[in-house]
Design an enzyme around this catalytic site. Structure first.
Site, PDB file in Angstrom:
ATOM      1  N   GLN A  53       0.840  -1.199   0.000  1.00  9.51           N
ATOM      2  CA  GLN A  53       0.000   0.000   0.000  1.00  9.51           C
ATOM      3  C   GLN A  53       0.874   1.247   0.000  1.00  9.51           C
ATOM      4  O   GLN A  53       1.756   1.395   0.843  1.00  9.51           O
ATOM      5  CB  GLN A  53      -0.875  -0.025   1.263  1.00  9.51           C
ATOM      6  CG  GLN A  53      -1.362   1.318   1.768  1.00  9.51           C
ATOM      7  CD  GLN A  53      -2.480   1.904   0.929  1.00  9.51           C
ATOM      8  OE1 GLN A  53      -2.211   2.571  -0.053  1.00  9.51           O
ATOM      9  NE2 GLN A  53      -3.700   1.642   1.327  1.00  9.51           N
ATOM     10  N   SER A  69     -18.826   8.016  11.510  1.00 15.14           N
ATOM     11  CA  SER A  69     -19.745   8.027  10.377  1.00 15.14           C
ATOM     12  C   SER A  69     -20.229   6.619  10.054  1.00 15.14           C
ATOM     13  O   SER A  69     -21.407   6.404   9.739  1.00 15.14           O
ATOM     14  CB  SER A  69     -19.049   8.638   9.154  1.00 15.14           C
ATOM     15  OG  SER A  69     -19.847   8.521   8.002  1.00 15.14           O
ATOM     16  N   GLN A  77     -19.620   2.559   0.515  1.00 14.84           N
ATOM     17  CA  GLN A  77     -18.868   2.044  -0.634  1.00 14.84           C
ATOM     18  C   GLN A  77     -18.067   0.820  -0.231  1.00 14.84           C
ATOM     19  O   GLN A  77     -17.214   0.893   0.660  1.00 14.84           O
ATOM     20  CB  GLN A  77     -17.937   3.125  -1.177  1.00 14.84           C
ATOM     21  CG  GLN A  77     -17.100   2.668  -2.364  1.00 14.84           C
ATOM     22  CD  GLN A  77     -16.253   3.810  -2.920  1.00 14.84           C
ATOM     23  OE1 GLN A  77     -16.769   4.859  -3.262  1.00 14.84           O
ATOM     24  NE2 GLN A  77     -14.950   3.588  -3.004  1.00 14.84           N
ATOM     25  N   GLU A  96      -8.492   0.563   2.463  1.00 15.47           N
ATOM     26  CA  GLU A  96      -7.889   0.228   3.759  1.00 15.47           C
ATOM     27  C   GLU A  96      -8.360   1.155   4.868  1.00 15.47           C
ATOM     28  O   GLU A  96      -8.521   0.729   6.011  1.00 15.47           O
ATOM     29  CB  GLU A  96      -6.359   0.248   3.671  1.00 15.47           C
ATOM     30  CG  GLU A  96      -5.691  -0.187   4.987  1.00 15.47           C
ATOM     31  CD  GLU A  96      -4.193  -0.367   4.883  1.00 15.47           C
ATOM     32  OE1 GLU A  96      -3.526  -0.327   5.936  1.00 15.47           O
ATOM     33  OE2 GLU A  96      -3.689  -0.540   3.756  1.00 15.47           O
ATOM     34  N   ARG A  98     -11.310   2.485   5.224  1.00 13.62           N
ATOM     35  CA  ARG A  98     -12.629   2.000   5.650  1.00 13.62           C
ATOM     36  C   ARG A  98     -12.495   0.748   6.510  1.00 13.62           C
ATOM     37  O   ARG A  98     -13.225   0.575   7.489  1.00 13.62           O
ATOM     38  CB  ARG A  98     -13.490   1.699   4.408  1.00 13.62           C
ATOM     39  CG  ARG A  98     -14.183   2.916   3.824  1.00 13.62           C
ATOM     40  CD  ARG A  98     -14.671   2.659   2.407  1.00 13.62           C
ATOM     41  NE  ARG A  98     -13.609   2.865   1.436  1.00 13.62           N
ATOM     42  CZ  ARG A  98     -13.576   2.316   0.243  1.00 13.62           C
ATOM     43  NH1 ARG A  98     -14.533   1.497  -0.134  1.00 13.62           N
ATOM     44  NH2 ARG A  98     -12.581   2.569  -0.572  1.00 13.62           N
ATOM     45  N   ARG A 133      -7.676  10.809  -4.673  1.00 16.54           N
ATOM     46  CA  ARG A 133      -8.271  11.358  -3.454  1.00 16.54           C
ATOM     47  C   ARG A 133      -7.313  12.284  -2.716  1.00 16.54           C
ATOM     48  O   ARG A 133      -7.627  12.782  -1.645  1.00 16.54           O
ATOM     49  CB  ARG A 133      -8.688  10.211  -2.524  1.00 16.54           C
ATOM     50  CG  ARG A 133      -9.752   9.319  -3.148  1.00 16.54           C
ATOM     51  CD  ARG A 133     -10.232   8.271  -2.184  1.00 16.54           C
ATOM     52  NE  ARG A 133     -11.239   7.417  -2.813  1.00 16.54           N
ATOM     53  CZ  ARG A 133     -11.960   6.509  -2.152  1.00 16.54           C
ATOM     54  NH1 ARG A 133     -11.782   6.350  -0.864  1.00 16.54           N
ATOM     55  NH2 ARG A 133     -12.844   5.778  -2.777  1.00 16.54           N
TER      56      ARG A 133
END
Length: 305
Positions: A53, A69, A77, A96, A98, A133
Site C-alpha cells: 500500500q 460516520s 462504498q 484500507e 474503511r 483522493r
C-alpha cells in the site's frame, strides 16, 4: 473464470473499478455471493491490508471521524479485495481506511467486491485511488512511483500518461527520495511541502536548510532564494569569461539520472563539446555505493566514448 482485464496503460481508473458495485437503495446489500465481481460481506478477520500500500501514514483523528460516520450510516462504498492464492484470506486492493475505521467502529463484517488482479494491477489501482483522493504525501507518492518503475519496468512517460500527470511531475517527485531521511520525514509530517523540498534537492546540506525553513516558516520562493544563495557561495569559481549556468537539457539529464539511480546527480559541463566536464553522484549509504558499483561494473572494459 473471469477473463483477464484488457489493460490499456496503467489500471482502469476508479470509475471502471467500481462499475461492478451495485448496492441497493438505502445501502442494503445483496445476499453474500462467492462469485468474483459481485458484492458480498466478509468477516473483518479474513481481510488483510496490502503490504505494498503506497500510503504509510493514517491520521488517527480522521479515522475516528470515519468510524463515527460508519457507526451512524454504515459503509456506503464496499472495499475492493482479491482472494489470496492457497489461502482463506483476502487482500485489500482499495479501501484500507474503511477497513481500519470499521474495526474502530466494532464491526464484525464489511461489504466487499471480490476481484481478480495481478500484483502489478493491485499496485497500480492503489496508487490511482490514493492520488485521485489526494491522500498521499509527496514522499509516499514518490515511493509508489519508484516501486512501479523498479518492480514492473514502467517508464516515466507511461506513468505520466496513465496518472494524468506531467513527466516533469513524476521526475521531480521521485527526486525527493534523494533527500536525507530526516528531510523526508519533515515532508511526511507536513512540516515541508513538496515545493519546499524540491528547492533543497542538490543542496550541499539539505537538512540544515530544511531546519531553517521550518523554524523560520519560509515560503517556497524564500526557500528557493536561500538555496540559490548557498549554492552560489559553495560553488567553485568559474574561469574568466565562462558562464556555468546550466541549460534545460543538462538539468533534464540530471533529473533522469537522479530518478534512475535514486541518488543526487550533478553535471558540471565546461562549456565546449570538446572540453568535457564533471559528473558527481552523491550516495547516502554503503548499500547505495554497492549498487552504484554494480551498475558501473557492467560497462565493457574496452568501452571508449
Amino acid at each position: 473464470m473471469e477473463k483477464k482485464l484488457d489493460r490499456k496503460g496503467l489500471g482502469r481508473g476508479l470509475s471502471a473499478l467500481m462499475a461492478d458495485v451495485n448496492l441497493k437503495p438505502g445501502g442494503e446489500a445483496d445476499p453474500p455471493q462467492p462469485s468474483v465481481g459481485l458484492d458480498t460481506f466478509l468477516p473483518i478477520e479474513v481481510i488483510q491490508p496490502n503490504p505494498d500500500q503506497p500510503r504509510r501514514d493514517f491520521d488517527q483523528s480522521a479515522l475516528e471521524e470515519l468510524a463515527e460516520s460508519i457507526r451512524s450510516k454504515g459503509i456506503i462504498q464496499p472495499l475492493v479485495v482479491r482472494k489470496l492464492s492457497d489461502s482463506t484470506k483476502y487482500e485489500i486492493v482499495a479501501g484500507e481506511r474503511r477497513w481500519r475505521a470499521a474495526q474502530l467502529a466494532n464491526l464484525h463484517q464489511v461489504p466487499v467486491v471480490v476481484r481478480v488482479f495481478t500484483d502489478e494491477e493491485v499496485m497500480e489501482i492503489a496508487i490511482i485511488e490514493n492520488i485521485q483522493r489526494q491522500d498521499l504525501s509527496a514522499i509516499e507518492e514518490a515511493m509508489a512511483f519508484r516501486q512501479l518503475m523498479e518492480r514492473f519496468g514502467h517508464t516515466q512517460e507511461k506513468l505520466a500518461e496513465a496518472l494524468a500527470k506531467s513527466r516533469s511531475h513524476i521526475a521531480n517527485t521521485v527526486r525527493l527520495l534523494t533527500l536525507p531521511e530526516p528531510v523526508q520525514n519533515m515532508i511526511r509530517g507536513g512540516k515541508l511541502s513538496a515545493g519546499h523540498a524540491r528547492a533543497l534537492i542538490g543542496a550541499s546540506d539539505p537538512l540544515a536548510l530544511a531546519t531553517k525553513v521550518v523554524n523560520k516558516g519560509l515560503s517556497v520562493r524564500e526557500t528557493e532564494k536561500m538555496a540559490r544563495a548557498v549554492s552560489t557561495k559553495t560553488a567553485p569559481r568559474p574561469r574568466k569569461g565562462r558562464e556555468f549556468e546550466k541549460d534545460a537539457d543538462t538539468k533534464a539529464i540530471e533529473a533522469d539520472l537522479s530518478v534512475n539511480l535514486g541518488m543526487a546527480v550533478s553535471i558540471d559541463h565546461s562549456g565546449s563539446a570538446d572540453e568535457g566536464g564533471t559528473l558527481r553522484i552523491q550516495y547516502r549509504t554503503l548499500d547505495q555505493l554497492d549498487m552504484l558499483c554494480q551498475v558501473l561494473s557492467v560497462i565493457p572494459r574496452d568501452f571508449k566514448a
